[in-house]
Design a protein around this motif. Structure first.
Motif, PDB file in Angstrom:
ATOM      1  N   GLU A  74       0.788  -1.231   0.000  1.00 26.21           N
ATOM      2  CA  GLU A  74       0.000   0.000   0.000  1.00 26.21           C
ATOM      3  C   GLU A  74       0.821   1.283   0.000  1.00 26.21           C
ATOM      4  O   GLU A  74       0.319   2.333  -0.387  1.00 26.21           O
ATOM      5  CB  GLU A  74      -0.962   0.011   1.198  1.00 26.21           C
ATOM      6  N   ILE A  75       2.057   1.224   0.460  1.00 22.42           N
ATOM      7  CA  ILE A  75       2.893   2.429   0.515  1.00 22.42           C
ATOM      8  C   ILE A  75       4.112   2.185  -0.371  1.00 22.42           C
ATOM      9  O   ILE A  75       5.044   1.471   0.016  1.00 22.42           O
ATOM     10  CB  ILE A  75       3.318   2.769   1.963  1.00 22.42           C
ATOM     11  N   PRO A  76       4.120   2.775  -1.574  1.00 23.46           N
ATOM     12  CA  PRO A  76       5.177   2.500  -2.554  1.00 23.46           C
ATOM     13  C   PRO A  76       6.591   2.796  -2.065  1.00 23.46           C
ATOM     14  O   PRO A  76       7.542   2.137  -2.491  1.00 23.46           O
ATOM     15  CB  PRO A  76       4.830   3.407  -3.734  1.00 23.46           C
ATOM     16  N   GLU A  77       6.755   3.752  -1.176  1.00 24.41           N
ATOM     17  CA  GLU A  77       8.092   4.121  -0.693  1.00 24.41           C
ATOM     18  C   GLU A  77       8.686   3.084   0.259  1.00 24.41           C
ATOM     19  O   GLU A  77       9.869   3.108   0.554  1.00 24.41           O
ATOM     20  CB  GLU A  77       8.056   5.477   0.038  1.00 24.41           C
ATOM     21  N   ILE A  78       7.859   2.176   0.770  1.00 24.31           N
ATOM     22  CA  ILE A  78       8.317   1.177   1.730  1.00 24.31           C
ATOM     23  C   ILE A  78       8.615  -0.131   1.020  1.00 24.31           C
ATOM     24  O   ILE A  78       7.773  -0.690   0.327  1.00 24.31           O
ATOM     25  CB  ILE A  78       7.264   0.951   2.845  1.00 24.31           C
ATOM     26  N   ASN A  79       9.847  -0.619   1.200  1.00 20.59           N
ATOM     27  CA  ASN A  79      10.284  -1.876   0.595  1.00 20.59           C
ATOM     28  C   ASN A  79      10.336  -3.021   1.595  1.00 20.59           C
ATOM     29  O   ASN A  79      10.204  -4.173   1.232  1.00 20.59           O
ATOM     30  CB  ASN A  79      11.677  -1.714  -0.020  1.00 20.59           C
ATOM     31  N   GLN A  80      10.593  -2.682   2.859  1.00 17.10           N
ATOM     32  CA  GLN A  80      10.732  -3.717   3.875  1.00 17.10           C
ATOM     33  C   GLN A  80      10.252  -3.184   5.219  1.00 17.10           C
ATOM     34  O   GLN A  80      10.524  -2.035   5.575  1.00 17.10           O
ATOM     35  CB  GLN A  80      12.187  -4.173   3.990  1.00 17.10           C
ATOM     36  N   VAL A  81       9.537  -4.036   5.944  1.00 13.20           N
ATOM     37  CA  VAL A  81       9.002  -3.669   7.252  1.00 13.20           C
ATOM     38  C   VAL A  81       9.564  -4.619   8.295  1.00 13.20           C
ATOM     39  O   VAL A  81       9.550  -5.839   8.115  1.00 13.20           O
ATOM     40  CB  VAL A  81       7.454  -3.760   7.263  1.00 13.20           C
ATOM     41  N   HIS A  82      10.072  -4.044   9.369  1.00 12.37           N
ATOM     42  CA  HIS A  82      10.517  -4.809  10.523  1.00 12.37           C
ATOM     43  C   HIS A  82       9.540  -4.459  11.639  1.00 12.37           C
ATOM     44  O   HIS A  82       9.080  -3.316  11.728  1.00 12.37           O
ATOM     45  CB  HIS A  82      11.928  -4.417  10.950  1.00 12.37           C
ATOM     46  N   ALA A  83       9.214  -5.416  12.475  1.00 17.21           N
ATOM     47  CA  ALA A  83       8.303  -5.143  13.580  1.00 17.21           C
ATOM     48  C   ALA A  83       8.850  -5.780  14.842  1.00 17.21           C
ATOM     49  O   ALA A  83       9.376  -6.892  14.814  1.00 17.21           O
ATOM     50  CB  ALA A  83       6.912  -5.675  13.269  1.00 17.21           C
ATOM     51  N   ASN A  84       8.734  -5.064  15.938  1.00 16.22           N
ATOM     52  CA  ASN A  84       9.209  -5.511  17.232  1.00 16.22           C
ATOM     53  C   ASN A  84       8.070  -5.497  18.231  1.00 16.22           C
ATOM     54  O   ASN A  84       7.209  -4.628  18.182  1.00 16.22           O
ATOM     55  CB  ASN A  84      10.305  -4.581  17.774  1.00 16.22           C
ATOM     56  N   THR A  85       8.091  -6.466  19.149  1.00 16.32           N
ATOM     57  CA  THR A  85       7.178  -6.432  20.290  1.00 16.32           C
ATOM     58  C   THR A  85       8.024  -6.485  21.550  1.00 16.32           C
ATOM     59  O   THR A  85       9.232  -6.670  21.482  1.00 16.32           O
ATOM     60  CB  THR A  85       6.209  -7.644  20.296  1.00 16.32           C
ATOM     61  N   GLY A  86       7.419  -6.357  22.681  1.00 13.99           N
ATOM     62  CA  GLY A  86       8.136  -6.419  23.951  1.00 13.99           C
ATOM     63  C   GLY A  86       8.587  -7.812  24.313  1.00 13.99           C
ATOM     64  O   GLY A  86       9.174  -8.025  25.351  1.00 13.99           O
ATOM     65  N   MET A  87       8.347  -8.797  23.440  1.00 11.55           N
ATOM     66  CA  MET A  87       8.678 -10.180  23.770  1.00 11.55           C
ATOM     67  C   MET A  87      10.105 -10.555  23.417  1.00 11.55           C
ATOM     68  O   MET A  87      10.526 -11.674  23.643  1.00 11.55           O
ATOM     69  CB  MET A  87       7.703 -11.127  23.072  1.00 11.55           C
ATOM     70  N   GLY A  88      10.891  -9.606  22.867  1.00 11.23           N
ATOM     71  CA  GLY A  88      12.248  -9.923  22.452  1.00 11.23           C
ATOM     72  C   GLY A  88      13.247  -9.958  23.588  1.00 11.23           C
ATOM     73  O   GLY A  88      14.358 -10.412  23.418  1.00 11.23           O
ATOM     74  N   GLY A  89      12.877  -9.443  24.754  1.00 14.42           N
ATOM     75  CA  GLY A  89      13.761  -9.481  25.899  1.00 14.42           C
ATOM     76  C   GLY A  89      14.948  -8.559  25.793  1.00 14.42           C
ATOM     77  O   GLY A  89      15.997  -8.832  26.332  1.00 14.42           O
ATOM     78  N   GLY A  90      14.801  -7.431  25.100  1.00  9.96           N
ATOM     79  CA  GLY A  90      15.909  -6.502  24.912  1.00  9.96           C
ATOM     80  C   GLY A  90      16.199  -5.702  26.154  1.00  9.96           C
ATOM     81  O   GLY A  90      15.496  -5.762  27.148  1.00  9.96           O
ATOM     82  N   GLY A  91      17.249  -4.904  26.097  1.00 15.22           N
ATOM     83  CA  GLY A  91      17.665  -4.105  27.245  1.00 15.22           C
ATOM     84  C   GLY A  91      16.964  -2.771  27.321  1.00 15.22           C
ATOM     85  O   GLY A  91      16.060  -2.469  26.555  1.00 15.22           O
ATOM     86  N   ALA A  92      17.397  -1.926  28.255  1.00 18.00           N
ATOM     87  CA  ALA A  92      16.737  -0.654  28.514  1.00 18.00           C
ATOM     88  C   ALA A  92      16.865   0.332  27.365  1.00 18.00           C
ATOM     89  O   ALA A  92      16.019   1.202  27.210  1.00 18.00           O
ATOM     90  CB  ALA A  92      17.312  -0.030  29.789  1.00 18.00           C
ATOM     91  N   GLY A  93      17.878   0.197  26.540  1.00 14.04           N
ATOM     92  CA  GLY A  93      18.088   1.146  25.468  1.00 14.04           C
ATOM     93  C   GLY A  93      17.148   0.996  24.287  1.00 14.04           C
ATOM     94  O   GLY A  93      17.194   1.756  23.348  1.00 14.04           O
TER      95      GLY A  93
END
Length: 121
Positions: A74-93
């Motif tokens: 739907e958005i021609p300028e976008i070629n790739q989408v990454h998505a994150n949720t809080g389930m990745g266990g990342g750090g405070a940054g």
């Protein structure tokens, strides 16, 4: 960054935000949130952070897959989408969205062209 480039980035960010509101109102209705975490207009890559109730929701992998497949169509300028949720266990940054994020995989998924199962919305 020139004023015109900044304006174009702002316009694209607004288009992505509108896309998320228009196509995925249930995220907010169910206590979740979706926000642009990073945008690289030059490469056409965007990272969307799902938070709130999305972090522990069992349907979030399907929501992520739907966002990824629909946004590039739907958005021609976008070629790739990454998505994150809080389930990745990342750090405070990482603003609580998990550094590596969650990359859904589904049984039988073998190619990048596979859109995965249909989300129930």
């Amino acid at each position: 960054m020139s004023t015109e480039t900044q304006s174009n980035d702002d316009d694209l960010r607004e288009e992505i935000s509108n896309f998320l509101r228009r196509n995925f109102p249930q995220i907010q209705m169910h206590g979740g949130s979706a926000a642009i975490q990073d945008l690289d207009r030059e490469s056409g890559e965007v990272t969307v952070a799902l938070g709130g109730a999305c972090s522990g929701c069992g349907i979030s992998p399907m929501t992520i897959q739907a966002i990824k497949s629909r946004m590039v169509k739907e958005i021609p300028e976008i070629n790739q989408v990454h998505a994150n949720t809080g389930m990745g266990g990342g750090g405070a940054g990482d603003a609580g969205f998990g550094g590596g994020g969650m990359s859904p995989s589904f049984p039988g998924e073998t190619t990048d062209d596979d859109e995965g199962p249909q989300a129930p919305f």
